[in-house]
Design an enzyme around this catalytic site. Structure first.
Site, PDB file in Angstrom:
ATOM      1  N   LYS A 227     -20.085 -20.362 -72.008  1.00 60.36           N
ATOM      2  CA  LYS A 227     -19.354 -21.632 -71.997  1.00 60.36           C
ATOM      3  C   LYS A 227     -20.259 -22.804 -71.633  1.00 60.36           C
ATOM      4  CE  LYS A 227     -14.974 -19.368 -71.112  1.00 60.36           C
ATOM      5  NZ  LYS A 227     -13.548 -19.706 -71.081  1.00 60.36           N
TER       6      LYS A 227
ATOM      7  N   ASP B  49      -4.797 -18.171 -73.385  1.00 60.34           N
ATOM      8  CA  ASP B  49      -5.797 -17.863 -74.417  1.00 60.34           C
ATOM      9  C   ASP B  49      -5.146 -17.706 -75.785  1.00 60.34           C
ATOM     10  OD1 ASP B  49      -8.025 -17.891 -72.746  1.00 60.34           O
ATOM     11  OD2 ASP B  49      -7.575 -15.861 -72.025  1.00 60.34           O
TER      12      ASP B  49
ATOM     13  N   LYS C  37     -19.906 -16.003 -68.284  1.00 59.69           N
ATOM     14  CA  LYS C  37     -19.242 -17.257 -68.671  1.00 59.69           C
ATOM     15  C   LYS C  37     -20.146 -18.478 -68.473  1.00 59.69           C
ATOM     16  CE  LYS C  37     -14.664 -15.568 -68.280  1.00 59.69           C
ATOM     17  NZ  LYS C  37     -13.602 -15.188 -67.408  1.00 59.69           N
TER      18      LYS C  37
ATOM     19  N   LYS D  32      16.623 -21.878 -80.969  1.00 59.96           N
ATOM     20  CA  LYS D  32      16.609 -20.731 -80.059  1.00 59.96           C
ATOM     21  C   LYS D  32      16.762 -19.419 -80.843  1.00 59.96           C
ATOM     22  CE  LYS D  32      18.992 -18.759 -76.168  1.00 59.96           C
ATOM     23  NZ  LYS D  32      20.317 -18.576 -75.620  1.00 59.96           N
TER      24      LYS D  32
ATOM     25  N   PHE E 269     -13.886 -21.868 -63.973  1.00 58.45           N
ATOM     26  CA  PHE E 269     -13.333 -20.843 -63.088  1.00 58.45           C
ATOM     27  C   PHE E 269     -13.275 -19.526 -63.833  1.00 58.45           C
ATOM     28  CE2 PHE E 269     -11.386 -22.339 -59.035  1.00 58.45           C
ATOM     29  CZ  PHE E 269     -11.901 -23.620 -59.070  1.00 58.45           C
TER      30      PHE E 269
ATOM     31  N   ASN F 177       1.952 -18.501 -67.071  1.00 57.15           N
ATOM     32  CA  ASN F 177       1.330 -17.607 -66.085  1.00 57.15           C
ATOM     33  C   ASN F 177       1.653 -18.102 -64.684  1.00 57.15           C
ATOM     34  OD1 ASN F 177      -0.894 -19.474 -65.181  1.00 57.15           O
ATOM     35  ND2 ASN F 177      -1.368 -19.355 -67.376  1.00 57.15           N
TER      36      ASN F 177
HETATM   37  N1  CTP Z   1     -10.457 -22.097 -70.158  1.00 55.95           N
HETATM   38  C1  CTP Z   1     -10.310 -23.204 -70.959  1.00 55.95           C
HETATM   39  N2  CTP Z   1      -9.628 -23.129 -72.138  1.00 55.95           N
HETATM   40  C2  CTP Z   1      -9.087 -21.963 -72.524  1.00 55.95           C
HETATM   41  C3  CTP Z   1      -9.227 -20.810 -71.720  1.00 55.95           C
HETATM   42  C4  CTP Z   1      -9.915 -20.916 -70.526  1.00 55.95           C
HETATM   43  O1  CTP Z   1     -10.811 -24.284 -70.604  1.00 55.95           O
HETATM   44  N3  CTP Z   1      -8.419 -21.920 -73.675  1.00 55.95           N
HETATM   45  C5  CTP Z   1     -11.245 -22.218 -68.915  1.00 55.95           C
HETATM   46  C6  CTP Z   1     -10.470 -22.026 -67.651  1.00 55.95           C
HETATM   47  O2  CTP Z   1      -9.968 -23.261 -67.170  1.00 55.95           O
HETATM   48  C7  CTP Z   1     -11.541 -21.463 -66.735  1.00 55.95           C
HETATM   49  C8  CTP Z   1     -12.435 -20.697 -67.646  1.00 55.95           C
HETATM   50  O3  CTP Z   1     -12.182 -21.200 -68.946  1.00 55.95           O
HETATM   51  O4  CTP Z   1     -12.309 -22.485 -66.143  1.00 55.95           O
HETATM   52  C9  CTP Z   1     -12.289 -19.196 -67.614  1.00 55.95           C
HETATM   53  O5  CTP Z   1     -11.120 -18.784 -68.141  1.00 55.95           O
HETATM   54  P1  CTP Z   1     -10.735 -17.218 -68.298  1.00 55.95           P
HETATM   55  O6  CTP Z   1      -9.368 -17.186 -68.907  1.00 55.95           O
HETATM   56  O7  CTP Z   1     -10.959 -16.493 -67.056  1.00 55.95           O
HETATM   57  O8  CTP Z   1     -11.792 -16.679 -69.246  1.00 55.95           O
HETATM   58  P2  CTP Z   1     -11.840 -16.601 -70.798  1.00 55.95           P
HETATM   59  O9  CTP Z   1     -12.955 -17.426 -71.254  1.00 55.95           O
HETATM   60  O10 CTP Z   1     -10.509 -16.904 -71.381  1.00 55.95           O
HETATM   61  O11 CTP Z   1     -12.250 -15.108 -71.064  1.00 55.95           O
HETATM   62  P3  CTP Z   1     -11.421 -13.744 -70.812  1.00 55.95           P
HETATM   63  O12 CTP Z   1      -9.972 -14.117 -70.847  1.00 55.95           O
HETATM   64  O13 CTP Z   1     -11.859 -12.897 -71.904  1.00 55.95           O
HETATM   65  O14 CTP Z   1     -11.863 -13.288 -69.472  1.00 55.95           O
END
Ligand code: CTP
Length: 398
Positions: free
Chosen positions: A340, A277, A336, A287, A322, A207
């Site tokens: 979390k 995610d 969250k 490859k 975040f 990303n």
């Molecule tokens: N995060 C994490 N581990 C993951 C995904 C996310 O620790 N596998 C943490 C990020 O560092 C951030 C927070 O979770 O602090 C929010 O991540 P975000 O991707 O916005 O939210 P998600 O929980 O993945 O939910 P969604 O994608 O459904 O919004």
């Protein structure tokens, strides 16, 4: 009254830069006294040093013009800090082994205040085991090593041997003597950057995160005296402060493993990484060739690091997550906090121009578990990092 700093100059070409360092201290209201070795005076003159420091230069322990005070003891008592710049391999060796055969090495043994050492030498000399061992010894005994470039402290690699710039040396000393030390000795874990999830040996899912927000947080926490570990996905950012330990990872799984190993020892945990995610279920060992018209990659969920740390969080630990949302921002961010088990969620809005990925600025709203909200203006990521830490500190159990 200004703080007192004693600058020790030894015989390296970087001594000319120390003249600028003296000016920086003077300009910022410090009282400066200088001691120089005989070799240092091959590179810079007593007249320059005395004119810039507006004080007498100390070189000889047996100077016939000296006062009746025992000079190195008086100077050691007077100093709030001793800054040795440049520090040659020779003086580092003497410091490490308690040899006191000139004014500076004798002063070193008598000083009970912070000592900052800025090595400067040829890179082969710097990498020599004897020099590295001596530096390590001094570091273990509490000396602040201002490692050249990316020297051994910051990341375990060896530096080029070039002395840190006078501005950086001044900043490090000034922050310790005059700055905000409100996180002194606290352990802070920060995640930063993107993760790269391999599809095959040459491709990945990633990303746009640059890691800058996380590195700004790490620098800000370290400046306040914290011992910071930053676990970073691929990022071009550098961590300069000696209190920052950097662990580089690529995938979400690696980031998870590194964080879970040390999460328990932390006082503050800030998860600013943009962790993937999903990750390819079966990364190809070779490859992938473009044989078919289309292709599908099967993805599986990664472990949620923030949620995992939230589950094992103990009393006294503060967990900051975040959220980056494009719709229902506030509602999703607040959710969250609970899903979390975070104490604070920092919401980045992608709607604000100049905030979010690959920008030097950011604008955030921080949601706290107790229902309070803190909205920032659009500011540099350095300033946003300060604000996030200040808010976090309001919630640390004293
Ligand atoms: N995060 C994490 N581990 C993951 C995904 C996310 O620790 N596998 C943490 C990020 O560092 C951030 C927070 O979770 O602090 C929010 O991540 P975000 O991707 O916005 O939210 P998600 O929980 O993945 O939910 P969604 O994608 O459904 O919004």
């Amino acid at each position: 009254m200004g703080k007192h700093v004693v600058i020790g100059i030894t015989g390296g070409i970087a001594a000319y830069k120390t003249m600028h360092l003296i000016r920086l201290f003077k300009k910022n209201g410090y009282e400066v006294r200088v001691t120089a070795t005989r070799n240092a005076l091959q590179f810079v003159t007593p007249l320059t040093i005395e004119t810039l420091s507006q004080n007498r230069l100390y070189t000889d322990m047996f100077d016939p013009n000296r006062t009746m005070e025992v000079e190195h003891i008086a100077l050691a008592d007077w100093a709030d800090a001793l800054v040795v710049a440049p520090a040659t391999a020779n003086i580092i060796g003497k410091f490490a082994h308690g040899i006191a055969d000139d004014a500076l090495s004798t002063l070193f043994l008598a000083v009970k205040k912070p000592v900052f050492i800025a090595p400067a030498m040829n890179s082969n000399m710097f990498e020599n085991t004897a020099v590295q061992d001596n530096i390590r010894l001094l570091h273990e005994r509490g000396c602040r090593i201002l490692a050249p470039d990316e020297g051994f402290l910051a990341c375990g690699t060896t530096g080029s041997g070039r002395m840190q710039e006078p501005e950086d040396i001044f900043e490090r000393v000034d922050e310790e003597l005059s700055g905000d030390r409100s996180l002194l000795g606290k352990h802070v874990l920060i995640t930063a950057g993107p993760t790269y999830e391999p599809i095959d040996p040459v491709r990945f899912i990633g990303n746009h995160s640059s890691g800058l927000m996380g590195f700004c947080l790490a620098e800000a926490a370290a400046r306040k005296g914290a011992l910071v570990t930053i676990v970073s996905g691929p990022s071009n950012c550098t961590a300069k402060h000696p209190n920052i330990r950097r662990i580089d990872v690529k995938t979400a799984e690696e980031m998870y493993q590194q964080c879970m190993q040390i999460a328990d020892q932390q006082d503050i945990i800030i998860m600013s990484a943009a962790v993937a995610d999903y990750t390819p279920a079966h990364p190809a060992p070779e490859k992938i060739k473009k044989e078919q018209a289309g292709m599908a990659v099967e993805l599986v969920r990664t472990k949620d690091i923030l949620a995992s740390v939230g589950k094992t969080k103990r009393d006294g630990q503060l967990l900051v997550g975040f959220a980056l949302e494009t719709e229902n921002e506030v509602e999703n961010a607040k959710k969250k906090l609970h899903t979390k088990n975070a104490d604070l969620i920092v919401l980045n809005s992608l709607r604000t121009a100049g905030a979010g990925f690959r920008t030097a600025t950011n604008q955030v709203t921080i949601f706290a578990k107790d229902g309070r909200e803190f909205a920032s203006e659009l500011k540099s990521k350095q300033e946003i990092a300060e604000e996030i830490l200040q808010t976090a500190q309001m919630y640390i159990q004293k």
